[in-house]
Design an enzyme around this catalytic site. Sequence first.
Site, PDB file in Angstrom:
ATOM      1  N   THR A   1       0.812  -1.220   0.000  1.00  0.00           N
ATOM      2  CA  THR A   1       0.000   0.000   0.000  1.00  0.00           C
ATOM      3  C   THR A   1       0.851   1.278   0.000  1.00  0.00           C
ATOM      4  O   THR A   1       0.323   2.365  -0.138  1.00  0.00           O
ATOM      5  CB  THR A   1      -0.959   0.030   1.212  1.00  0.00           C
TER       6      THR A   1
ATOM      7  N   HIS B   1       7.855  -0.058   6.334  1.00  0.00           N
ATOM      8  CA  HIS B   1       8.162   0.621   7.598  1.00  0.00           C
ATOM      9  C   HIS B   1       8.658  -0.430   8.580  1.00  0.00           C
ATOM     10  O   HIS B   1       8.679  -1.628   8.273  1.00  0.00           O
ATOM     11  CB  HIS B   1       6.947   1.401   8.120  1.00  0.00           C
TER      12      HIS B   1
ATOM     13  N   HIS C   1       7.185  -3.895   9.226  1.00  0.00           N
ATOM     14  CA  HIS C   1       7.407  -5.003   8.292  1.00  0.00           C
ATOM     15  C   HIS C   1       8.667  -5.790   8.627  1.00  0.00           C
ATOM     16  O   HIS C   1       8.851  -6.905   8.145  1.00  0.00           O
ATOM     17  CB  HIS C   1       7.581  -4.470   6.852  1.00  0.00           C
TER      18      HIS C   1
ATOM     19  N   LYS D   1      -8.095  -4.913  11.639  1.00  0.00           N
ATOM     20  CA  LYS D   1      -8.533  -3.609  11.136  1.00  0.00           C
ATOM     21  C   LYS D   1     -10.000  -3.396  11.517  1.00  0.00           C
ATOM     22  O   LYS D   1     -10.777  -4.333  11.542  1.00  0.00           O
ATOM     23  CB  LYS D   1      -8.421  -3.535   9.607  1.00  0.00           C
TER      24      LYS D   1
ATOM     25  N   ARG E   1      -9.706  -0.450   3.845  1.00  0.00           N
ATOM     26  CA  ARG E   1      -8.683   0.483   3.357  1.00  0.00           C
ATOM     27  C   ARG E   1      -8.986   0.891   1.927  1.00  0.00           C
ATOM     28  O   ARG E   1      -9.771   0.245   1.247  1.00  0.00           O
ATOM     29  CB  ARG E   1      -7.307  -0.168   3.430  1.00  0.00           C
TER      30      ARG E   1
ATOM     31  N   GLN F   1      -5.871 -15.165  -0.205  1.00  0.00           N
ATOM     32  CA  GLN F   1      -4.552 -15.449   0.372  1.00  0.00           C
ATOM     33  C   GLN F   1      -4.292 -16.957   0.386  1.00  0.00           C
ATOM     34  O   GLN F   1      -3.175 -17.398   0.125  1.00  0.00           O
ATOM     35  CB  GLN F   1      -4.445 -14.880   1.793  1.00  0.00           C
TER      36      GLN F   1
ATOM     37  N   ASP G   1      -1.327 -12.255  13.667  1.00  0.00           N
ATOM     38  CA  ASP G   1      -2.672 -11.917  13.195  1.00  0.00           C
ATOM     39  C   ASP G   1      -3.008 -12.613  11.866  1.00  0.00           C
ATOM     40  O   ASP G   1      -4.147 -12.591  11.413  1.00  0.00           O
ATOM     41  CB  ASP G   1      -2.823 -10.396  13.046  1.00  0.00           C
TER      42      ASP G   1
ATOM     43  N   LYS H   1       2.345   1.522  20.925  1.00  0.00           N
ATOM     44  CA  LYS H   1       2.442   0.775  19.669  1.00  0.00           C
ATOM     45  C   LYS H   1       3.854   0.867  19.104  1.00  0.00           C
ATOM     46  O   LYS H   1       4.410   1.952  18.949  1.00  0.00           O
ATOM     47  CB  LYS H   1       1.431   1.317  18.660  1.00  0.00           C
TER      48      LYS H   1
ATOM     49  N   LYS I   1       5.591   3.434  15.982  1.00  0.00           N
ATOM     50  CA  LYS I   1       4.857   4.689  15.787  1.00  0.00           C
ATOM     51  C   LYS I   1       5.523   5.788  16.606  1.00  0.00           C
ATOM     52  O   LYS I   1       5.873   5.589  17.761  1.00  0.00           O
ATOM     53  CB  LYS I   1       3.405   4.541  16.262  1.00  0.00           C
ATOM     54  N   THR I   2       5.689   6.952  15.988  1.00  0.00           N
ATOM     55  CA  THR I   2       6.187   8.120  16.711  1.00  0.00           C
ATOM     56  C   THR I   2       5.111   9.202  16.580  1.00  0.00           C
ATOM     57  O   THR I   2       4.085   8.990  15.941  1.00  0.00           O
ATOM     58  CB  THR I   2       7.501   8.630  16.097  1.00  0.00           C
TER      59      THR I   2
END
Length: 432
Positions: A38, A43, A46, A80, A84, A176, A197, A232, A235-236
């Site tokens: 996406t 990031h 991954h 989710k 998306r 999948q 997940d 989390k 994440k910043t």
Amino acid sequence: MNFVEELKWRGMIHQMMPGTEEQLQKEMTVAYLGIDPTADSLHIGHLVGVMMLKHLQRAGHKPIALVGGATGMIGDPSMKSQERKLLDEQTLRHNQEAIKRQLAKFLDFDSTEPNAAELVNNYDWMKQFSFLDFIRDVGKHITVNYMMAKDSVKKRLSGESQQGMSFTEFSYQLVQGYDFLCLYRDKGCRLQLGGSDQWGNITTGTELIRRTLGGEAFALTCPLITKADGGKFGKTESGNVWLAPRYTSPYKFYQFWLNVSDTDAEKYIKIFTTLSREEIDELVAQQAADPSQRPLQKRLAKEITTMVHSAGDYEMAVEASKILFSNHAGEALRRLDETTLLQVMEGVPQHIISLQALQSTEGVKLVDLLTDAAPVFPSKGEMRKMTQQGGLSVNKEKATDPYATVTAADLLNGKYLLVQRGKKNYFLLIAQ
């Protein structure tokens, strides 16, 4: 190297299907991991999966990175609360190429060995598939009861979510599962890796392989990474920590790892580096003996910044980190690019000064610049006094003459002056 043993001591196994370890010990095994395309960069969320593929290849097995061009068009419902946005093919292809370049820093795609890494895109085998063919050839093998029993589906259909679930997302696990079937049939892939997940989606694939081809396939998932304080991971305040330097600079990337807590550093260094157990144990012992030196964070930041970016980017990030604390950083300061300079100076008071005045033949006297042009000092008397006492630096060079001339030639990146008043007070002057 035993792949499962390696992942176990690194804390990278959440669930594993019976028979997985025996399969890996029996022969070189082909395994795949799906990556969502996406964005045109991975990031750090991954990276756990990517490191699993890296360890797999190090153990002599063959990794396949599957870019989910088709599944990315649908969106995985796992974890989710809403759907998306969907991507067009041109964007997906662009993202795929960018992701492969990043993966090449972790995996060997060019090896002549049988376990060379491969990149595939499930859009290539899904794009010609008609809806009728899919529900006839794939859908008939998996019951709705089986699909409804998955946690990712149950959560979305229960009272936890107001969104409900579209048929598109409900069908995700079938798509999948079909990926696994295709790779099993065409590439001899026997194992799928993923985050915890993904367990439901992966086991749909193993079930599809069993029911259609009578084959046996396996599943192994890693835990979702968390922070010790419950926040989390990855994440910043400004969002995700990306691998692409245009989204997260090497300096910011390095700073993220350098600033993790002691508890997290001990966990992350096992997951995100290839350091041996002995090396990590030694670093843990050093940390326990003198936590203030933070050897775990420093080594973690070094290893992962070098792997994702380069040794040169790591060195620059270290230099940039020292600039505010070193009295001899003038040269290092001049080497910084504008983006890194502004990130190092984040939170430092900024004042606009006249570029035209600095470009004039007479320039601007330092005492006038730091009082009239920018309020670094409340008065010229105070400015002169501090200069005489050796408490003023410009661009990390000690200022000795309050009446020295400042010109455009003194600007960093043709635009900035860094002024230090006393030990801790910094000001960034921006010439416009």
